[in-house]
Design a protein around this motif. Structure first.
Motif, PDB file in Angstrom:
ATOM      1  N   SER A   1      40.072  29.840  23.461  1.00 54.47           N
ATOM      2  CA  SER A   1      40.270  28.885  24.554  1.00 54.47           C
ATOM      3  C   SER A   1      41.156  27.729  24.101  1.00 54.47           C
ATOM      4  O   SER A   1      41.991  27.239  24.867  1.00 54.47           O
ATOM      5  CB  SER A   1      38.916  28.357  25.055  1.00 54.47           C
ATOM      6  N   GLY A   2      41.003  27.310  22.858  1.00 51.30           N
ATOM      7  CA  GLY A   2      41.832  26.223  22.337  1.00 51.30           C
ATOM      8  C   GLY A   2      43.299  26.587  22.279  1.00 51.30           C
ATOM      9  O   GLY A   2      44.170  25.777  22.620  1.00 51.30           O
ATOM     10  N   LEU A   3      43.605  27.821  21.849  1.00 57.84           N
ATOM     11  CA  LEU A   3      45.001  28.249  21.766  1.00 57.84           C
ATOM     12  C   LEU A   3      45.628  28.380  23.156  1.00 57.84           C
ATOM     13  O   LEU A   3      46.794  28.019  23.354  1.00 57.84           O
ATOM     14  CB  LEU A   3      45.085  29.585  21.016  1.00 57.84           C
ATOM     15  N   VAL A   4      44.852  28.894  24.113  1.00 59.71           N
ATOM     16  CA  VAL A   4      45.379  29.002  25.479  1.00 59.71           C
ATOM     17  C   VAL A   4      45.598  27.616  26.070  1.00 59.71           C
ATOM     18  O   VAL A   4      46.597  27.364  26.749  1.00 59.71           O
ATOM     19  CB  VAL A   4      44.420  29.828  26.367  1.00 59.71           C
ATOM     20  N   VAL A   5      44.672  26.701  25.815  1.00 64.23           N
ATOM     21  CA  VAL A   5      44.830  25.323  26.282  1.00 64.23           C
ATOM     22  C   VAL A   5      46.078  24.692  25.660  1.00 64.23           C
ATOM     23  O   VAL A   5      46.821  23.970  26.336  1.00 64.23           O
ATOM     24  CB  VAL A   5      43.582  24.480  25.951  1.00 64.23           C
ATOM     25  N   PHE A   6      46.336  24.976  24.388  1.00 64.05           N
ATOM     26  CA  PHE A   6      47.537  24.457  23.730  1.00 64.05           C
ATOM     27  C   PHE A   6      48.799  24.979  24.426  1.00 64.05           C
ATOM     28  O   PHE A   6      49.753  24.229  24.653  1.00 64.05           O
ATOM     29  CB  PHE A   6      47.550  24.852  22.256  1.00 64.05           C
ATOM     30  N   ALA A   7      48.814  26.269  24.764  1.00 66.22           N
ATOM     31  CA  ALA A   7      49.954  26.842  25.481  1.00 66.22           C
ATOM     32  C   ALA A   7      50.122  26.167  26.843  1.00 66.22           C
ATOM     33  O   ALA A   7      51.244  25.882  27.279  1.00 66.22           O
ATOM     34  CB  ALA A   7      49.760  28.345  25.652  1.00 66.22           C
ATOM     35  N   PHE A   8      48.994  25.885  27.495  1.00 68.02           N
ATOM     36  CA  PHE A   8      49.028  25.187  28.779  1.00 68.02           C
ATOM     37  C   PHE A   8      49.607  23.782  28.627  1.00 68.02           C
ATOM     38  O   PHE A   8      50.401  23.330  29.453  1.00 68.02           O
ATOM     39  CB  PHE A   8      47.613  25.134  29.361  1.00 68.02           C
ATOM     40  N   ILE A   9      49.221  23.084  27.565  1.00 65.42           N
ATOM     41  CA  ILE A   9      49.716  21.728  27.323  1.00 65.42           C
ATOM     42  C   ILE A   9      51.229  21.745  27.122  1.00 65.42           C
ATOM     43  O   ILE A   9      51.952  20.890  27.658  1.00 65.42           O
ATOM     44  CB  ILE A   9      49.017  21.110  26.101  1.00 65.42           C
ATOM     45  N   VAL A  10      51.723  22.731  26.360  1.00 62.58           N
ATOM     46  CA  VAL A  10      53.166  22.843  26.110  1.00 62.58           C
ATOM     47  C   VAL A  10      53.911  23.033  27.435  1.00 62.58           C
ATOM     48  O   VAL A  10      54.915  22.366  27.717  1.00 62.58           O
ATOM     49  CB  VAL A  10      53.466  24.003  25.154  1.00 62.58           C
ATOM     50  N   PHE A  11      53.404  23.949  28.272  1.00 67.01           N
ATOM     51  CA  PHE A  11      54.036  24.185  29.576  1.00 67.01           C
ATOM     52  C   PHE A  11      53.967  22.930  30.437  1.00 67.01           C
ATOM     53  O   PHE A  11      54.948  22.552  31.096  1.00 67.01           O
ATOM     54  CB  PHE A  11      53.344  25.343  30.294  1.00 67.01           C
ATOM     55  N   HIS A  12      52.822  22.277  30.437  1.00 67.69           N
ATOM     56  CA  HIS A  12      52.625  21.082  31.259  1.00 67.69           C
ATOM     57  C   HIS A  12      53.593  19.971  30.852  1.00 67.69           C
ATOM     58  O   HIS A  12      54.169  19.285  31.712  1.00 67.69           O
ATOM     59  CB  HIS A  12      51.174  20.611  31.109  1.00 67.69           C
ATOM     60  N   LEU A  13      53.797  19.801  29.549  1.00 63.87           N
ATOM     61  CA  LEU A  13      54.731  18.787  29.069  1.00 63.87           C
ATOM     62  C   LEU A  13      56.175  19.129  29.450  1.00 63.87           C
ATOM     63  O   LEU A  13      56.938  18.261  29.880  1.00 63.87           O
ATOM     64  CB  LEU A  13      54.613  18.642  27.549  1.00 63.87           C
ATOM     65  N   LEU A  14      56.544  20.388  29.292  1.00 65.49           N
ATOM     66  CA  LEU A  14      57.896  20.803  29.667  1.00 65.49           C
ATOM     67  C   LEU A  14      58.112  20.656  31.173  1.00 65.49           C
ATOM     68  O   LEU A  14      59.194  20.271  31.629  1.00 65.49           O
ATOM     69  CB  LEU A  14      58.135  22.255  29.246  1.00 65.49           C
ATOM     70  N   HIS A  15      57.055  20.940  31.937  1.00 63.11           N
ATOM     71  CA  HIS A  15      57.156  20.918  33.397  1.00 63.11           C
ATOM     72  C   HIS A  15      57.342  19.498  33.927  1.00 63.11           C
ATOM     73  O   HIS A  15      58.309  19.213  34.654  1.00 63.11           O
ATOM     74  CB  HIS A  15      55.892  21.548  33.997  1.00 63.11           C
ATOM     75  N   PHE A  16      56.429  18.598  33.572  1.00 60.54           N
ATOM     76  CA  PHE A  16      56.456  17.254  34.151  1.00 60.54           C
ATOM     77  C   PHE A  16      57.173  16.220  33.270  1.00 60.54           C
ATOM     78  O   PHE A  16      57.961  15.431  33.769  1.00 60.54           O
ATOM     79  CB  PHE A  16      55.040  16.782  34.467  1.00 60.54           C
ATOM     80  N   THR A  17      56.899  16.216  31.972  1.00 56.30           N
ATOM     81  CA  THR A  17      57.574  15.255  31.097  1.00 56.30           C
ATOM     82  C   THR A  17      59.035  15.648  30.885  1.00 56.30           C
ATOM     83  O   THR A  17      59.931  14.806  30.930  1.00 56.30           O
ATOM     84  CB  THR A  17      56.851  15.148  29.745  1.00 56.30           C
ATOM     85  N   GLY A  18      59.270  16.951  30.646  1.00 55.71           N
ATOM     86  CA  GLY A  18      60.641  17.438  30.466  1.00 55.71           C
ATOM     87  C   GLY A  18      61.349  17.744  31.760  1.00 55.71           C
ATOM     88  O   GLY A  18      62.564  18.002  31.763  1.00 55.71           O
ATOM     89  N   ARG A  19      60.590  17.771  32.876  1.00 58.75           N
ATOM     90  CA  ARG A  19      61.138  18.032  34.220  1.00 58.75           C
ATOM     91  C   ARG A  19      61.880  19.368  34.277  1.00 58.75           C
ATOM     92  O   ARG A  19      63.017  19.460  34.776  1.00 58.75           O
ATOM     93  CB  ARG A  19      62.043  16.886  34.666  1.00 58.75           C
ATOM     94  N   LYS A  20      61.209  20.403  33.746  1.00 55.29           N
ATOM     95  CA  LYS A  20      61.780  21.743  33.732  1.00 55.29           C
ATOM     96  C   LYS A  20      61.119  22.615  34.808  1.00 55.29           C
ATOM     97  O   LYS A  20      60.101  22.253  35.390  1.00 55.29           O
ATOM     98  CB  LYS A  20      61.590  22.391  32.360  1.00 55.29           C
ATOM     99  N   PHE A  21      61.719  23.782  35.053  1.00 58.78           N
ATOM    100  CA  PHE A  21      61.163  24.867  35.864  1.00 58.78           C
ATOM    101  C   PHE A  21      61.138  24.576  37.373  1.00 58.78           C
ATOM    102  O   PHE A  21      60.595  25.377  38.130  1.00 58.78           O
ATOM    103  CB  PHE A  21      59.735  25.236  35.420  1.00 58.78           C
ATOM    104  N   ASN A  22      61.674  23.433  37.812  1.00 59.23           N
ATOM    105  CA  ASN A  22      61.649  23.143  39.243  1.00 59.23           C
ATOM    106  C   ASN A  22      63.002  22.554  39.648  1.00 59.23           C
ATOM    107  O   ASN A  22      63.357  21.459  39.216  1.00 59.23           O
ATOM    108  CB  ASN A  22      60.523  22.158  39.576  1.00 59.23           C
ATOM    109  N   PRO A  23      63.754  23.271  40.500  1.00 64.31           N
ATOM    110  CA  PRO A  23      65.095  22.793  40.885  1.00 64.31           C
ATOM    111  C   PRO A  23      65.062  21.522  41.730  1.00 64.31           C
ATOM    112  O   PRO A  23      66.104  20.879  41.912  1.00 64.31           O
ATOM    113  CB  PRO A  23      65.662  23.973  41.681  1.00 64.31           C
ATOM    114  N   GLN A  24      63.899  21.148  42.253  1.00 62.41           N
ATOM    115  CA  GLN A  24      63.808  19.951  43.089  1.00 62.41           C
ATOM    116  C   GLN A  24      63.756  18.662  42.268  1.00 62.41           C
ATOM    117  O   GLN A  24      64.123  17.593  42.759  1.00 62.41           O
ATOM    118  CB  GLN A  24      62.568  20.039  43.994  1.00 62.41           C
ATOM    119  N   PHE A  25      63.290  18.751  41.032  1.00 63.89           N
ATOM    120  CA  PHE A  25      63.129  17.545  40.220  1.00 63.89           C
ATOM    121  C   PHE A  25      64.421  16.747  40.045  1.00 63.89           C
ATOM    122  O   PHE A  25      64.421  15.518  40.196  1.00 63.89           O
ATOM    123  CB  PHE A  25      62.542  17.895  38.850  1.00 63.89           C
ATOM    124  N   PRO A  26      65.577  17.395  39.729  1.00 64.18           N
ATOM    125  CA  PRO A  26      66.817  16.608  39.561  1.00 64.18           C
ATOM    126  C   PRO A  26      67.308  15.962  40.859  1.00 64.18           C
ATOM    127  O   PRO A  26      68.138  15.043  40.809  1.00 64.18           O
ATOM    128  CB  PRO A  26      67.827  17.649  39.052  1.00 64.18           C
TER     129      PRO A  26
END
Length: 216
Positions: A96-121
């Protein structure tokens, strides 16, 4: 003890991050102002992020080492295994910890890095010239797949916390027979309150209760 101490640091962050995110229900100016305040911290913000990242990596590394040491202590498995006190969450802390870590990485890239969504820019700053984090969160969670992954990641985090939030008392030698059941119950309540708080945001977005401040 290292797992317990790093776990405490991460739980404090989880609570603080939740309180910041829940401001979405107060309106755009609250969330955008909060996000701008964090950006105004400048180097201190990046130092905090680096500290949290190091804490996560140490927490994962030591947890895996403990799991490996436990396995080496009994190289031959039990013929019959019956779990008396060990819960599902406690038996799968590493996974569960490793999956949560993968989730955190995606979450950071998604909102902090503003990736994966063409509407953000396409988002413009709000009337106070703050980046419109409010609308970014709404548009991000309008994607059903993103919200589903978010809920799954938080569910696994909840399982992780139901065990971790009480076991760190034992790791620090602050546990006893009379206190253990109360700590376990308190850990479950704490973990599920965290789950409800975080998941209320994508659910509110998907139900249309929270709408973006900018229409794209």
């Amino acid at each position: 003890m290292i797992v317990a101490l790093t776990g405490i640091v991460l739980m404090v962050f989880v609570v603080g991050h939740l309180l910041g995110n829940l401001q979405i229900f107060l309106g755009p100016e609250w969330v955008n102002g909060y996000a701008q305040h964090l950006r105004d911290l400048g180097p201190l913000l990046w130092l905090t992020r680096a500290f949290l990242l190091a804490t996560v990596l140490v927490h994962i590394y030591v947890t895996i080492r403990l799991a490996i040491d436990n396995r080496r202590a009994r190289p031959r498995d039990y013929i019959e295994k019956e779990h008396v006190k060990a819960t599902f969450a406690s038996r799968h802390m590493v996974v569960s910890g490793l999956v949560v870590f993968a989730f955190i990485v995606f979450h950071l890239l998604h909102f902090t890095g503003r990736k994966f969504n063409p509407q953000f820019p396409l988002l413009k700053n709000d009337p106070l010239n703050h980046y419109d984090v409010y609308s970014m969160m709404v548009y991000g969670f309008q994607n059903i797949y993103v919200s589903a992954f978010y809920v799954i990641g938080l569910f696994l985090l909840t399982l992780h916390l139901t065990h971790g939030a009480s076991s760190f008392f034992q790791s620090l030698g602050l546990n006893n027979k009379s206190l253990t059941p109360r700590l376990a119950f308190g850990a479950r309540v704490f973990a599920w309150l965290i789950f409800i708080g975080y998941t209320s945001i994508p659910i509110a977005v998907l139900l249309g209760i929270v709408q973006p401040a900018q229409q794209l």
